[in-house]
Design an enzyme around this catalytic site. Structure first.
Site, PDB file in Angstrom:
ATOM      1  N   TYR A  96       0.677  -1.160  -0.071  1.00  0.00           N
ATOM      2  CA  TYR A  96       0.121  -0.086   0.059  1.00  0.00           C
ATOM      3  C   TYR A  96       0.859   1.383  -0.055  1.00  0.00           C
ATOM      4  O   TYR A  96       0.481   2.023  -0.755  1.00  0.00           O
ATOM      5  CB  TYR A  96      -0.790   0.043   1.102  1.00  0.00           C
TER       6      TYR A  96
HETATM    7  N1  LIG Z   1      -9.998   5.558   3.922  1.00  0.00           N
HETATM    8  C1  LIG Z   1      -8.864   5.953   4.276  1.00  0.00           C
HETATM    9  O1  LIG Z   1      -8.499   5.521   5.412  1.00  0.00           O
HETATM   10  C2  LIG Z   1      -7.893   6.465   3.279  1.00  0.00           C
HETATM   11  C3  LIG Z   1      -6.718   6.881   3.594  1.00  0.00           C
HETATM   12  C4  LIG Z   1      -5.733   7.508   2.871  1.00  0.00           C
HETATM   13  C5  LIG Z   1      -6.007   7.201   1.351  1.00  0.00           C
HETATM   14  N2  LIG Z   1      -7.217   6.506   1.025  1.00  0.00           N
HETATM   15  C6  LIG Z   1      -7.390   6.388  -0.482  1.00  0.00           C
HETATM   16  O2  LIG Z   1      -8.508   6.976  -0.668  1.00  0.00           O
HETATM   17  C7  LIG Z   1      -9.207   6.186  -1.782  1.00  0.00           C
HETATM   18  C8  LIG Z   1     -10.899   5.909  -1.534  1.00  0.00           C
HETATM   19  O3  LIG Z   1     -10.789   5.182  -0.432  1.00  0.00           O
HETATM   20  P1  LIG Z   1     -12.189   4.947   0.438  1.00  0.00           P
HETATM   21  O4  LIG Z   1     -11.662   5.235   1.772  1.00  0.00           O
HETATM   22  O5  LIG Z   1     -13.084   5.822  -0.277  1.00  0.00           O
HETATM   23  O6  LIG Z   1     -12.412   3.374   0.123  1.00  0.00           O
HETATM   24  P2  LIG Z   1     -13.698   2.664  -0.253  1.00  0.00           P
HETATM   25  O7  LIG Z   1     -13.463   1.217  -0.171  1.00  0.00           O
HETATM   26  O8  LIG Z   1     -14.936   3.190   0.594  1.00  0.00           O
HETATM   27  O9  LIG Z   1     -13.684   2.982  -1.643  1.00  0.00           O
HETATM   28  C9  LIG Z   1     -12.870   2.405  -3.026  1.00  0.00           C
HETATM   29  C10 LIG Z   1     -13.903   2.333  -3.993  1.00  0.00           C
HETATM   30  O10 LIG Z   1     -12.971   1.512  -5.108  1.00  0.00           O
HETATM   31  C11 LIG Z   1     -13.667   0.659  -5.867  1.00  0.00           C
HETATM   32  N3  LIG Z   1     -12.890  -0.253  -6.472  1.00  0.00           N
HETATM   33  C12 LIG Z   1     -12.119  -1.174  -5.905  1.00  0.00           C
HETATM   34  N4  LIG Z   1     -11.537  -2.041  -7.130  1.00  0.00           N
HETATM   35  C13 LIG Z   1     -11.884  -1.461  -8.222  1.00  0.00           C
HETATM   36  C14 LIG Z   1     -11.579  -1.646  -9.484  1.00  0.00           C
HETATM   37  N5  LIG Z   1     -10.749  -2.649  -9.912  1.00  0.00           N
HETATM   38  N6  LIG Z   1     -12.145  -0.645 -10.472  1.00  0.00           N
HETATM   39  C15 LIG Z   1     -12.999   0.264 -10.073  1.00  0.00           C
HETATM   40  N7  LIG Z   1     -13.288   0.581  -8.596  1.00  0.00           N
HETATM   41  C16 LIG Z   1     -12.797  -0.347  -7.990  1.00  0.00           C
HETATM   42  C17 LIG Z   1     -14.663  -0.079  -4.642  1.00  0.00           C
HETATM   43  O11 LIG Z   1     -15.705  -0.684  -5.123  1.00  0.00           O
HETATM   44  C18 LIG Z   1     -15.244   1.187  -3.909  1.00  0.00           C
HETATM   45  O12 LIG Z   1     -16.199   1.528  -4.136  1.00  0.00           O
HETATM   46  C19 LIG Z   1      -8.407   5.017  -2.055  1.00  0.00           C
HETATM   47  O13 LIG Z   1      -7.277   5.162  -3.103  1.00  0.00           O
HETATM   48  C20 LIG Z   1      -7.586   4.940  -0.640  1.00  0.00           C
HETATM   49  O14 LIG Z   1      -6.386   4.339  -0.684  1.00  0.00           O
HETATM   50  C21 LIG Z   1      -8.188   6.298   1.852  1.00  0.00           C
END
Ligand SMILES: NC(=O)c1ccc[n+]([C@@H]2O[C@H](COP(=O)([O-])OP(=O)(O)OC[C@H]3O[C@@H](n4cnc5c(N)ncnc54)[C@H](O)[C@@H]3O)[C@@H](O)[C@H]2O)c1
Length: 245
Positions: free
Chosen positions: A152
């Site tokens: 990650y």
């Molecule tokens: N939530 C956190 O703590 C956090 C922290 C830092 C960064 N982020 C980043 O923010 C972004 C969003 O995270 P989130 O918390 O909203 O997560 P989430 O799991 O709520 O949303 C991620 C979405 O991506 C979709 N997805 C997964 N694989 C896919 C694919 N192959 N093709 C298309 N869609 C796909 C999932 O179905 C989901 O709807 C991510 O890149 C994550 O790494 C999140």
């Protein structure tokens, strides 16, 4: 109504930060293209946004699916101003020597390579008239390197490098490219982490709480708007004070 007349593509737009961004942009006048792999979540988004959003089931790691969905979306929508790359997964939470190659590859494919694929397909359509914006979801893990999250952290460090390069490649097209680096934010993604890993990353946050998706969406929306006019290739933390450099 910062986004009136603007068309925004959001990957991972059916959940979490992507969905919160979609809600806020829609509330400020944007028309949306939501890409996600989760068909049920997409159905819910389609019902919620109605004709304001074109919802397409797309695996953003699939080069051909990305190209064909982009062609389809552009045939239906005609213009593109904003791309938000939010699709992502956590992957393994364990020391790197226990990561399988397939788990490592899956994280890199989705969190990093998919952004390259989506942006490459988007560039020929992105507005050069001053509204062109790309916002990539990186992570504070990409700056600091979280223990137990090598895949990650490496993928998100890659997102930061990719953002900086794309920003320079697109500056003459008047398209700004920036990244957001959240610390832990309450979403479905966090459910992919064991409680011990959540405790570990929470302990690093001076505000002693997880972020809310709406707090990250507010920053994404500013970066995607015309209010952001003198920043490109930059990384903005949303981290409750968790500092790196
Ligand atoms: N939530 C956190 O703590 C956090 C922290 C830092 C960064 N982020 C980043 O923010 C972004 C969003 O995270 P989130 O918390 O909203 O997560 P989430 O799991 O709520 O949303 C991620 C979405 O991506 C979709 N997805 C997964 N694989 C896919 C694919 N192959 N093709 C298309 N869609 C796909 C999932 O179905 C989901 O709807 C991510 O890149 C994550 O790494 C999140």
């Amino acid at each position: 109504m910062r986004f009136e007349g603007h068309q925004a593509l959001i990957t991972g737009g059916a959940s979490g930060i992507g969905l919160a961004t979609a809600r806020r942009m829609a509330g400020e006048g944007a028309r949306l293209i939501l890409w996600d792999i989760d068909a049920q979540a997409l159905d819910r988004a389609a019902a919620a946004f109605g004709p304001q959003a074109l919802c397409q089931r797309v695996d953003v790691t699939d080069e051909h699916a990305v190209q064909s969905a982009m062609a389809d979306a552009m045939a239906q929508c005609g213009r593109l101003d904003i791309v938000v790359n939010s699709a992502g997964i956590v992957g393994p939470s364990e020391p790197f020597w226990r990561h399988s190659l397939s788990a490592w590859q899956r994280v890199i494919d989705l969190n990093l390579t998919a952004i390259f694929l989506v942006c490459r397909a988007a560039v020929p359509h992105l507005s050069t008239g001053g509204t062109g914006r790309i916002v990539n979801l990186a992570s504070i893990a990409g700056k600091e390197g979280n223990a137990n999250q090598a895949a990650y952290s490496a993928s998100k460090a890659g997102v930061i490098g990719l953002t900086k390069s794309m920003a320079k490649d697109l500056v003459d097209r008047n398209i700004l490219v920036n990244a957001v680096a959240p610390a832990i934010v309450h979403s479905a993604l966090v459910a992919q982490m064991p409680p011990s890993q959540i405790e570990l990353v929470l302990a690093k946050i001076p505000m002693k709480r997880t972020g809310r998706v709406e707090e990250v969406a507010a920053l994404v929306c500013w970066l995607a708007s015309s209010e952001c006019s003198f920043s490109t290739g930059a990384v903005y933390d949303a981290s409750g004070g968790r500092a790196t450099y």
